[in-house]
Design an enzyme around this catalytic site. Structure first.
Site, PDB file in Angstrom:
ATOM      1  CB  SER A 262      42.470  28.622  38.780  1.00 26.19           C
ATOM      2  OG  SER A 262      42.562  27.939  40.423  1.00 26.19           O
ATOM      3  CE  LYS A 263      45.868  20.349  38.618  1.00 24.18           C
ATOM      4  NZ  LYS A 263      47.055  19.884  38.313  1.00 24.18           N
ATOM      5  NE  ARG A 264      46.290  26.848  44.857  1.00 27.18           N
ATOM      6  CZ  ARG A 264      46.709  28.672  44.927  1.00 27.18           C
ATOM      7  NH1 ARG A 264      47.632  28.533  43.771  1.00 27.18           N
ATOM      8  NH2 ARG A 264      46.710  29.386  46.048  1.00 27.18           N
ATOM      9  N   GLY A 266      39.509  23.902  42.183  1.00 27.44           N
ATOM     10  CA  GLY A 266      38.683  22.739  42.358  1.00 27.44           C
ATOM     11  C   GLY A 266      39.619  21.793  43.697  1.00 27.44           C
ATOM     12  CD  GLU A 267      44.791  21.012  42.710  1.00 24.99           C
ATOM     13  OE1 GLU A 267      45.492  22.197  43.250  1.00 24.99           O
ATOM     14  OE2 GLU A 267      44.953  20.260  41.989  1.00 24.99           O
TER      15      GLU A 267
END
Ligand code: GLU
Length: 507
Positions: A262-264, A266-267
């Protein structure tokens, strides 16, 4: 004769494309190209509430940047357009009507509130509400209403949806290229909504109608659509159409292995999730990755050739990619591996490309006041020489700065630990002598320097380390970097001598 291979990538323009979506596009592209087929882009924008401005352009830009452009799609109509579902809106009602006429679908008038009440009621009893054979005859639809009542409701313009009539007590035999045969008991399926009275089809109906009309031969898409395969297969059957072949790709998993990337993630892990930047999310392109990297690592997330080979360019992938060998299990994402690929592809970039990118970095990092010679920032030959000395260790152009900033400015600090260890009592005396030695030199080439300095160390009976370590420290600010004499030769005599005097002053 078998049908011409025609595949489609059918994203919904609801935001930036996740790299998982890019992989779906890539696999479709590879499959199309290896079969001399067509790669079609279809924009599935029937859900206007989720439409995001700019998302379609983002998708097209991504395909182009990756080097996998579509053959047919918006703006490139080769006879099967339009390719945006919103522009095909008028076409779907006919097909919904056809299914109603043949008894494969029915009108349902249940309000959202009443369905919600049913759901809650079931929940209380520890059950799940499914709109299907259990209860369809008791709900507010054309199966339970008299023909007159139905007529009246339709004439009045009551809101309705069209639901698929799932047959009871049947076992469906579904086929998937990757997963093999799958059997589904129709009794567990619900009567999915196909069409709404606002004139819009749902994803399911539009998707099947379009795949049929666009003569799609193979549907290659993400695993999240596998649960829809039962309905889709039944829809083809209901229309009497030959279904395409299906291949559902495994998910791309979190680096830890569990759950979808998920995007999270990546962060948290400091790596991009999107191919291009979107809002404040930095994309692969902007983070300094090459399209070759993205294509290569995505190709191997879920597939491998069965050999040890890991490096593949697009042309080679077209030859060796095998959809039948795509894995069933999710593919774990590995950001270190993506960097490794980028390091490889960075080495392959043409000098002029690297020079241009490095200049942009230098522009940002260096002020004229800092550069020991302002001309260097624009000196392609000098920049090329710097790059050739450091690029082996770089994964990104930005790393050039970390690895070689001292080629542009005089070190203004020295690694303290190194100073403590390497700066001995006799170091200033040695460096003073070296200063005179170098000052007298005509030949300041790397090999010339090496010969002279090594000979001198021998004559003075000094240890090699006692001379080279402090010398490197004052040239670089640390004990790192390429061959020391290469550095000295490149920055030149004047700057080398300046660095020696400066260190003697400071340390
Ligand atoms: N519009 C769907 C998506 O956004 C496409 C699913 C399919 O390929 O059938 O993923």
């Amino acid at each position: 004769m078998s049908k011409k291979v025609r595949v489609r990538f059918a994203p919904s323009p609801t935001g930036p494309l996740h790299i998982g979506g890019v992989r779906t596009a890539l696999y479709n592209y590879l499959f199309a190209k290896q079969n001399n087929g067509d790669f079609i882009l279809r924009i599935e924008d029937t859900d206007q509430n989720r439409y995001v401005e700019g998302a379609e352009k983002y998708i097209v830009d991504t395909l182009n940047w990756c080097g996998i452009p579509f053959d047919e799609g918006p703006g490139k109509d080769l006879g099967h357009g339009p390719y945006r579902q919103s522009e095909r809106k008028l076409l779907y009602k006919k097909y919904a009507d056809l299914l109603i006429k043949t008894g494969k679908a029915y009108y349902a008038f249940d309000s959202a509130e009443s369905l919600d009440a049913h759901r809650k009621d079931h929940e209380k009893k520890g059950k799940t509400f499914i709109y299907n054979w259990h209860n369809r005859f008791k709900l507010n639809n054309s199966l339970s209403l008299s023909p007159e009542e139905l007529e009246r409701k339709l004439a009045k313009g009551d809101n309705y949806v069209v639901r698929f009539y799932t047959p009871q007590d049947e076992v469906l035999h579904l086929k998937d290229i990757i997963r093999g045969d799958i059997q589904i008991d129709t009794n567990i399926l619900d009567d999915k909504v196909l069409f709404k009275s606002d004139g819009m089809p749902t994803y399911h109906l539009a998707n099947i109608v379009d795949d049929h009309l666009m003569e799609i031969s193979h549907v290659i898409r993400g695993e999240e659509w596998l649960p829809s395969l039962a309905l889709h297969t039944q829809l083809y059957d209901a229309f009497g159409w030959e279904p395409p072949k299906f291949a559902h790709l495994p998910l791309i998993m979190k680096p830890e292995g569990k759950g979808k990337l998920s995007k999270r993630d990546g962060e948290k892990g400091g790596f991009p999730i999107f191919p291009l930047s979107w809002g404040d999310s930095v994309g692969y392109r902007e983070a300094g990755y090459y399209p070759e990297t993205v294509v290569n690592f995505l190709a191997l997330l879920g597939w491998n050739p069965g050999t040890e080979q890991e490096l593949f360019k697009l042309e080679e992938l077209i030859k060796v990619f095998d959809i039948k060998k795509v894995h069933k299990a999710g593919a774990r994402f590995d950001s270190e591996k993506t960097k490794w690929y980028n390091r490889h592809y960075l080495q392959e970039q043409e000098d002029k490309v690297l020079i241009k990118s490095f200049k942009a970095v230098l522009d940002e990092k260096l002020t004229d006041a800092e550069v020991f010679n302002p001309d260097l920032k624009n000196n392609d030959e000098y920049i090329a020489s710097v790059i050739s000395l450091i690029k082996e260790r770089a994964s990104f152009v930005l790393d050039f700065w970390e690895l070689g900033s001292y080629f542009f400015h005089t070190p203004n600090s020295y690694n303290e630990k190194v100073v403590k260890k390497q700066w001995k009592e006799n170091t200033p005396a040695i460096l003073n002598k070296i200063f005179s030695l170098l000052d007298s030199l005509e030949d300041f080439s790397s090999s010339g320097l090496e010969e002279t300095v090594k000979k001198w160390i021998g004559e003075e009976q000094l240890s090699f380390g006692h001379v080279m370590a402090p010398l490197r420290l004052i040239m670089v600010g640390d004990l790192k970097g390429p061959h020391l004499f290469d550095i000295m030769a490149l920055v030149g005599k004047k700057e080398t001598l300046k660095r020696i005097s400066l260190a003697l002053e400071k340390l």
